[in-house]
Design a protein around this motif. Structure first.
Motif, PDB file in Angstrom:
ATOM      1  N   ASN A 235       0.425  -1.540  -0.870  1.00 13.74           N
ATOM      2  CA  ASN A 235       0.326  -0.210  -0.277  1.00 13.74           C
ATOM      3  C   ASN A 235      -0.363  -0.266   1.092  1.00 13.74           C
ATOM      4  O   ASN A 235      -1.184  -1.139   1.336  1.00 13.74           O
ATOM      5  CB  ASN A 235      -0.490   0.712  -1.194  1.00 13.74           C
ATOM      6  CG  ASN A 235       0.129   0.840  -2.562  1.00 13.74           C
ATOM      7  OD1 ASN A 235       1.300   1.159  -2.685  1.00 13.74           O
ATOM      8  ND2 ASN A 235      -0.648   0.571  -3.596  1.00 13.74           N
ATOM      9  N   PHE A 236      -0.027   0.690   1.922  1.00 16.96           N
ATOM     10  CA  PHE A 236      -0.601   0.865   3.254  1.00 16.96           C
ATOM     11  C   PHE A 236      -0.174  -0.222   4.243  1.00 16.96           C
ATOM     12  O   PHE A 236      -0.881  -0.514   5.191  1.00 16.96           O
ATOM     13  CB  PHE A 236      -2.130   1.052   3.201  1.00 16.96           C
ATOM     14  CG  PHE A 236      -2.496   2.394   2.621  1.00 16.96           C
ATOM     15  CD1 PHE A 236      -2.613   3.511   3.430  1.00 16.96           C
ATOM     16  CD2 PHE A 236      -2.667   2.553   1.253  1.00 16.96           C
ATOM     17  CE1 PHE A 236      -2.905   4.757   2.900  1.00 16.96           C
ATOM     18  CE2 PHE A 236      -2.963   3.798   0.711  1.00 16.96           C
ATOM     19  CZ  PHE A 236      -3.084   4.901   1.529  1.00 16.96           C
ATOM     20  N   THR A 237       1.035  -0.761   4.027  1.00 24.41           N
ATOM     21  CA  THR A 237       1.677  -1.549   5.075  1.00 24.41           C
ATOM     22  C   THR A 237       2.155  -0.541   6.109  1.00 24.41           C
ATOM     23  O   THR A 237       2.671   0.518   5.761  1.00 24.41           O
ATOM     24  CB  THR A 237       2.852  -2.366   4.502  1.00 24.41           C
ATOM     25  OG1 THR A 237       2.335  -3.294   3.540  1.00 24.41           O
ATOM     26  CG2 THR A 237       3.592  -3.121   5.597  1.00 24.41           C
TER      27      THR A 237
ATOM     28  N   PRO B  86      -1.720  -4.262   5.014  1.00 25.21           N
ATOM     29  CA  PRO B  86      -2.511  -3.198   4.388  1.00 25.21           C
ATOM     30  C   PRO B  86      -3.991  -3.249   4.770  1.00 25.21           C
ATOM     31  O   PRO B  86      -4.645  -2.216   4.838  1.00 25.21           O
ATOM     32  CB  PRO B  86      -2.330  -3.466   2.888  1.00 25.21           C
ATOM     33  CG  PRO B  86      -1.013  -4.159   2.796  1.00 25.21           C
ATOM     34  CD  PRO B  86      -0.927  -5.004   4.035  1.00 25.21           C
TER      35      PRO B  86
END
Length: 160
Positions: free
Chosen positions: A126-128, A144
């Motif tokens: 997550n949060f790429t 991320p």
């Protein structure tokens, strides 16, 4: 395909959104999650949004539940969480897959244009983040672990 303006995605109300509506803007496209160690980055994303929106910058957030089920809520629950915890003002889109056979086509394109470490086409977590210029071209992919504030200088270069 040469830019992201050729894609149509669903927002978190299941309405079609043509990405052409973001043409001539600098974008940061992010896969997000509410129960992730990186979830506090929502605040940094909101700060970027507040700082640069008037100059033509937008954050586009795409919730994803593919990494240890860290985004298990409905679109409505995700919106409520983001509103209550971070008071976000940038758009949230439909919860999507970023890897595999059911990957959102936009993310397949982003991964193709900006591969990860050692040329990897998959998203690791997550949060790429993907930075897009005003022509809709993918400029850079961020891990991320890259905090939103660390992207400030790259955004400023594209906004001039």
């Amino acid at each position: 395909m040469t830019n992201i303006y050729q894609f149509t995605v669903l927002n978190n109300k299941q309405e079609s959104v043509e990405l052409t509506q973001f043409s001539d803007k600098v974008l940061l496209v992010v896969n997000t999650a509410s129960k992730c160690g990186f979830t506090p980055q929502y605040q940094g994303l909101q700060t970027l949004h507040d700082t640069f929106q008037a100059k033509g910058f937008e954050v586009l957030a795409f919730p994803c539940n593919q990494f240890k089920q860290q985004e298990s809520g409905s679109n409505e629950e995700i919106q409520q969480f983001c509103d209550l915890q971070f008071n976000i003002k940038f758009p949230l889109f439909n919860k999507i897959d970023v890897n595999g056979d059911n990957a959102e086509p936009l993310f397949s394109f982003l991964k193709q244009q900006a591969p990860g470490i050692l040329g990897s086409k998959s998203i690791k977590w997550n949060f790429t983040k993907f930075l897009i210029n005003r022509q809709g071209e993918v400029i850079k992919r961020y891990a991320p672990t890259t905090k939103p504030e660390a992207i400030t200088a790259d955004i400023e270069k594209l906004l001039v």
